[in-house]
Each structure stands twice: as structure tokens, then as C-alpha cells.
Design a protein around this motif. Sequence first.
Motif, PDB file in Angstrom:
ATOM      1  N   MET B 193      14.702  19.557  12.301  1.00  0.00           N
ATOM      2  CA  MET B 193      13.677  18.854  13.071  1.00  0.00           C
ATOM      3  C   MET B 193      13.896  19.103  14.563  1.00  0.00           C
ATOM      4  O   MET B 193      13.003  19.498  15.290  1.00  0.00           O
ATOM      5  CB  MET B 193      13.873  17.367  12.830  1.00  0.00           C
ATOM      6  N   TYR B 194      15.121  18.846  14.962  1.00  0.00           N
ATOM      7  CA  TYR B 194      15.491  19.046  16.356  1.00  0.00           C
ATOM      8  C   TYR B 194      15.333  20.516  16.745  1.00  0.00           C
ATOM      9  O   TYR B 194      14.751  20.847  17.778  1.00  0.00           O
ATOM     10  CB  TYR B 194      16.935  18.579  16.552  1.00  0.00           C
ATOM     11  N   GLY B 195      15.807  21.405  15.864  1.00  0.00           N
ATOM     12  CA  GLY B 195      15.710  22.838  16.135  1.00  0.00           C
ATOM     13  C   GLY B 195      14.271  23.276  16.316  1.00  0.00           C
ATOM     14  O   GLY B 195      13.958  24.069  17.203  1.00  0.00           O
ATOM     15  N   GLY B 196      13.373  22.739  15.477  1.00  0.00           N
ATOM     16  CA  GLY B 196      11.962  23.087  15.583  1.00  0.00           C
ATOM     17  C   GLY B 196      11.395  22.744  16.947  1.00  0.00           C
ATOM     18  O   GLY B 196      10.617  23.514  17.516  1.00  0.00           O
ATOM     19  N   ALA B 197      11.796  21.606  17.460  1.00  0.00           N
ATOM     20  CA  ALA B 197      11.280  21.189  18.766  1.00  0.00           C
ATOM     21  C   ALA B 197      11.862  22.052  19.881  1.00  0.00           C
ATOM     22  O   ALA B 197      11.141  22.520  20.762  1.00  0.00           O
ATOM     23  CB  ALA B 197      11.604  19.717  19.004  1.00  0.00           C
ATOM     24  N   VAL B 198      13.164  22.263  19.820  1.00  0.00           N
ATOM     25  CA  VAL B 198      13.816  23.059  20.859  1.00  0.00           C
ATOM     26  C   VAL B 198      13.266  24.487  20.865  1.00  0.00           C
ATOM     27  O   VAL B 198      13.085  25.095  21.922  1.00  0.00           O
ATOM     28  CB  VAL B 198      15.345  23.057  20.643  1.00  0.00           C
ATOM     29  N   ALA B 199      12.968  25.007  19.676  1.00  0.00           N
ATOM     30  CA  ALA B 199      12.462  26.379  19.574  1.00  0.00           C
ATOM     31  C   ALA B 199      11.083  26.519  20.214  1.00  0.00           C
ATOM     32  O   ALA B 199      10.635  27.636  20.474  1.00  0.00           O
ATOM     33  CB  ALA B 199      12.407  26.815  18.122  1.00  0.00           C
ATOM     34  N   LEU B 200      10.403  25.389  20.456  1.00  0.00           N
ATOM     35  CA  LEU B 200       9.105  25.462  21.134  1.00  0.00           C
ATOM     36  C   LEU B 200       9.268  25.380  22.648  1.00  0.00           C
ATOM     37  O   LEU B 200       8.283  25.379  23.382  1.00  0.00           O
ATOM     38  CB  LEU B 200       8.213  24.310  20.673  1.00  0.00           C
ATOM     39  N   GLY B 201      10.504  25.282  23.089  1.00  0.00           N
ATOM     40  CA  GLY B 201      10.739  25.196  24.521  1.00  0.00           C
ATOM     41  C   GLY B 201      10.916  23.771  25.013  1.00  0.00           C
ATOM     42  O   GLY B 201      10.899  23.529  26.211  1.00  0.00           O
ATOM     43  N   ALA B 202      11.088  22.820  24.086  1.00  0.00           N
ATOM     44  CA  ALA B 202      11.303  21.437  24.506  1.00  0.00           C
ATOM     45  C   ALA B 202      12.739  21.266  24.976  1.00  0.00           C
ATOM     46  O   ALA B 202      13.652  21.871  24.428  1.00  0.00           O
ATOM     47  CB  ALA B 202      11.023  20.479  23.354  1.00  0.00           C
ATOM     48  N   SER B 203      12.916  20.420  25.989  1.00  0.00           N
ATOM     49  CA  SER B 203      14.264  20.137  26.469  1.00  0.00           C
ATOM     50  C   SER B 203      14.969  19.251  25.439  1.00  0.00           C
ATOM     51  O   SER B 203      14.342  18.684  24.552  1.00  0.00           O
ATOM     52  CB  SER B 203      14.193  19.411  27.807  1.00  0.00           C
ATOM     53  N   ARG B 206      13.431  15.798  25.490  1.00  0.00           N
ATOM     54  CA  ARG B 206      12.107  15.711  24.898  1.00  0.00           C
ATOM     55  C   ARG B 206      12.182  15.839  23.378  1.00  0.00           C
ATOM     56  O   ARG B 206      11.497  15.122  22.648  1.00  0.00           O
ATOM     57  CB  ARG B 206      11.199  16.790  25.480  1.00  0.00           C
ATOM     58  N   ALA B 207      12.996  16.751  22.917  1.00  0.00           N
ATOM     59  CA  ALA B 207      13.152  16.910  21.471  1.00  0.00           C
ATOM     60  C   ALA B 207      13.714  15.628  20.856  1.00  0.00           C
ATOM     61  O   ALA B 207      13.275  15.186  19.797  1.00  0.00           O
ATOM     62  CB  ALA B 207      14.065  18.093  21.168  1.00  0.00           C
ATOM     63  N   PHE B 210      10.905  12.559  21.420  1.00  0.00           N
ATOM     64  CA  PHE B 210       9.559  12.690  20.881  1.00  0.00           C
ATOM     65  C   PHE B 210       9.513  13.306  19.486  1.00  0.00           C
ATOM     66  O   PHE B 210       8.450  13.358  18.878  1.00  0.00           O
ATOM     67  CB  PHE B 210       8.675  13.477  21.844  1.00  0.00           C
ATOM     68  N   VAL B 211      10.635  13.786  18.988  1.00  0.00           N
ATOM     69  CA  VAL B 211      10.647  14.264  17.602  1.00  0.00           C
ATOM     70  C   VAL B 211      11.694  13.519  16.770  1.00  0.00           C
ATOM     71  O   VAL B 211      11.367  12.906  15.757  1.00  0.00           O
ATOM     72  CB  VAL B 211      10.899  15.789  17.530  1.00  0.00           C
TER      73      VAL B 211
END
Lengths: 249, 307
Positions: B193-203, B206-207, B210-211
Motif C-alpha cells: 500500500m505504502y509502496g504504491g503511493a510512494v511509487a506515484l511520487g508521494a512523499s 503524504r503516503a 493519505f493512504v
Amino acid sequence: MNKFSIKNMNLWYRDFQALHGINIEIPAHQITAFIGPSGCGKSTLIKSLNRMNDLVEGCRIEGEILLDGQDIYGGIDVNALRKRVGMVFQKPNPFPMSVYDNIAYGPRTHGIKSKFKLNEIVEKSLYDAAIWDELKDRLKKSALSLSGGQQQRLCIARALSVQPDVLLMDEPTSALDPISTAKIEELTIKLKKDYTIVIVTHNMQQAVRISDNTGFFLLGEMIEYSDTEKLFSIPKDKRTEDYITGRFG
Amino acid sequence: MGQRPLGKAEPNWSFERWLLRGFNREFAAKILFATSACAAILAVGLICVFLFIQGLPAIGNIGIFNFLTGTEWRPTWTPPLFGILPMIVGSLYITAGAIFFGVPVGIFTAVFMAKFCPRFVYVVLKPAVNLLAGIPSVVYGYFGMVVLVPFVRNHFGGNGNSILTASLLLGMMILPTIITISESAIRAIPQEMYGGAVALGASHERATFFVVLPAAKSGVMASIVLGIGRAVGETMAVRMVAGNQAVMRMPHEFLLGARTLTSNVVIELGYAYGDHRAALIATGVVLFVFILLINALFGMLKKRGDN
Ligand SMILES: Nc1ncnc2c1ncn2[C@@H]1O[C@H](COP(=O)(O)OP(=O)(O)OP(=O)(O)O)[C@@H](O)[C@H]1O
Ligand SMILES: [Mg+2]
């Protein structure tokens, strides 16, 4: 025109060296496939391209990885890099929120607030990921309620939502049924017009079907890298030949 | 057939005896487990039965409407007045205040511990939180009396024994519940879950906020509900700092004292007799129903989280 140039790259997980002296040029607007037996370092390599390896404690990299001529490990903003180099994971990992919010998360992260703009991006991303027709009436539904194949295409749409240059896919179809797999392969071929695609796969037919170039890896070394057709018809290295003819791996 | 060690052969071994022995041991274990389980159920059942047997007639005599909505608690008047609304709202105010102070701090601490805290801080913070959970409530009460009461008196006014003071203290007391459960809920969210957010460029921030945190929502909600349960049921510490006046308060009177349902019982039960005593037990019934509702809510959230 090469998108990525990897030059003499070595990678360690603490004391364990997972990649040895890798040299690859990855051309833009083509599909490049990495194949090789389990544990040979395909995921490790693809994760280095958007620095997801930064999350792994004790991971150390030597050598150069250039994206459009710029060293991605040399003082660039890692979040900006990951915006440019999107990733689709082996296991579909939609966020536990609505379909719409899944897609809007990326653009919102990068500062887009206008509802109108977001709607537009959500529609375009889903459309490009060939799942708009299936989901257009279910945008407010939880993404977790979708099937595995739909979830994976949603994740592709999510990766597209921030308009990357490159799309990294680590065994994107290994958890999916043949029909979903076919859909994603078809989609991947369609996407190479706009994106540079790097894909890891265990399925050699898949590499043959969709990729332009193939790299064969063994025990952290790149054994052979060439045009897909050549690699599978007249492999230069004995080990490549053994692998693609199924004699080991 | 396994080989027996030499000299350990059992000449009298028989299948029947062996079976019986196995049966007995299993049977004994079953009895033991069943008895233990029964003891727990029996305890709850007995509390339920006696509370209701002793409390319900009183509610009947006073009239459920007079009892629950009466604003006057005058047990020594003739005729006495047994209205517990002041205590119900007292419990509500103080619990709401505790949530107001405790929940944000607790959730932020949990996020910090799960996602931001360096290892050397964690090894101090984690035992500290566990210790916070183990401190007896009379010690919290003492802390409230010597620190919070003067603090509130000097900085906000009033005599210091107030709804605000009790809320602050209870807010502290529910922290370990909220932190511990929220932290494990956050840790239970898969790394992908966290990886998915970070892979979109989220800090990282933010990851996380918000995730990962929304993904842990049901566990975090459950921690809040358990915290509410603790706050509603807390007696000793609240009694020591809340002033305990059985008077109807309005929300803006948070610098004045109030009495909770729990305090009402514990303050007067020692000398009460007759109708007065029955009314106190009926107060316990109301408290019990509150706790039942909170537990039901907890169960519901947990079930939703499991799906
Ligand atoms: N986080 C890690 N810490 C330590 N070693 C790791 C870590 N991740 C991978 N490795 C090791 O690095 C080597 C390469 O792993 P990698 O995941 O890249 O293989 P792979 O080619 O993707 O395999 P598969 O096809 O099974 O996915 C393996 O020996 C693995 O054990
Ligand atoms: Mg892999």
C-alpha cells in the motif's frame, strides 16, 4: 534514443551482492523485457530504476543509472523521479478507497486540485488503461471490490495518471487469469507509443509476444541482452539457450 | 511402527488402555477449558442478573422518565428526587473532552511510532506507553490533583476541580489504549500500500497520512471506541479532580465541576440505604447499558474491518 543507460552497476543488500556489473541501454518507446530464473535480480534491477530500493534498509548501489542523460542517484528529487518513472507491481495494490480516489491520488499529490481537471485525468487514465467502459459507472465504488484483473488495470491507470515517461512493470500478470493477461499484454503494446516500458516476466511467451528487447539474467549477472527475436531464435550464450529451451530455471 | 527404546517395553500395553488414556487427557483438558470459559460467562451473567434485579425495580418506582431526564438529584429530601440527567451529561461532557484531547494526540503518536520514529526513540517510547497503561488510576488522580488542578485554576480560572481538568486527565489515561491499538492497526497495513503511493511520487508523509492511515481506519476507530469505553467507566481519577457537584451543567460551564455516573455510585453508595441505595444501583444499570452499547459499536467496527 535511449531512455535509460545503466553503466557498470553493482548492488548490495548489506553483504550480499545481488547485481554484478550490469550494463544496459533501454531505448525509448520500446518494450524491454527482463527474464531469468527466480532470485536472479530482475526485481532488484527494475526497482533501482525508480529508486524503490531506497526503501530497503542496507541496500547500496554503485555505478551509474542515467535517465535521459541525468544520473538518477545524483542529487535529484526522488519524488519527481518516481513521477516520471511509474511502476506497476506484481500483486495488484489498489488503495482501499474508491476507484476515482485511487486514480486522483497521484495528480492530487502533485498539486492538481481542480475538480474538472481531476475528472478529466481520471477518465483519460482509465480509458488509456482500457478499463473505462467497465468502470465508468462504478467510480464511487471501492477499488477492493474489483476483480484481480480489473484491479491490475486500475493500478496501471493509476500509474498513468501522473503522466510518466516510463512504466516499470514487475510481473504484472503473474497473479492473473489468461484473459486478463491477454488484455494487459494488448494494453502494454498499445501504451508503448507514449511510454517507455520495462517489464519483468517469468513467462517467456509473454516476452516474445510483447517485447522489443530482452535481457536474460542469471545469479545477478546480465548474461545476454539483445533484440527479442534474436535472443529467442539465435541466442549467443549457451546458458541463455539452456534457459529458453527449458533445460533449467 | 517406531522402535521402542530398549528396556522401556510395556508388556501390558493394550490399545484399549492407550485409547482410554488419550481420551481421559483430552477429556480433562476439555473440562478445564470449558470451566474457564464458563467462569467468564458466569461472571458477566451474575453481574447482569444482580444489577438488573436490584436496579430495575428502583427505575420502575422512580419512573424511567423521571429517572433519566430528571435534573435534580436530592436523595435526602422528603420526598427524595432521583434525577440522574446531571450525571449522564457530566459523563458525556467529560468523555467528550477526553476524546477531544486524547484522540488527536493518540493517533499522531501512533503514526509517529509506526512510521517516523527512529529505532532508538522507539525503544524508549514503546515501554513508556506500556507503562502509561499500567499506572493505577488513583496515581493518575493524584497527579491530577497536584498538577492539573492548580494548572487549570491558575491559567483558566475557577477552583480547578472542573470538567476541563477531568477531561485533560482522562485524555491522558486513554492515550495508551488509542496508541497501542492504532499503532498495530497501522503496522498491519501491507507495505505494498505504502509502496504504491510512494511509487506515484508521494512523499513519506503524504503516503502515510493519505493512504496508510485511511487504510487503517477501522482499527483506529476501534481504538477510539475502546478509549471511550475506558473514559466512561473510569471512576477514581475522575472523582479526584472533577468537583463532583450533582448539578446540571451546560457545555460552556466547563470550568465548573460535574459528577459522572461512576462517581455518583462510588461517592454515595457507602452510606445510602433503601430507595437511595436502589437508585444508585439503577445508576449502575444505566452505566452498564452505556458500556454495552459501546462494546456493540466496537464489535461492529471490528467486523467491518475484518471484511
Ligand atoms: N530486501 C532484500 N534484502 C536482502 N536480500 C534481498 C532483498 N530483496 C531481494 N534480495 C535478494 O536478492 C536476490 C535477487 O532478488 P530479486 O527479488 O531481485 O529476484 P527476482 O529475479 O525478482 O526473483 P523472482 O523472479 O522470484 O521475483 C535474491 O537472492 C534475493 O534473495
Ligand atoms: Mg521479482
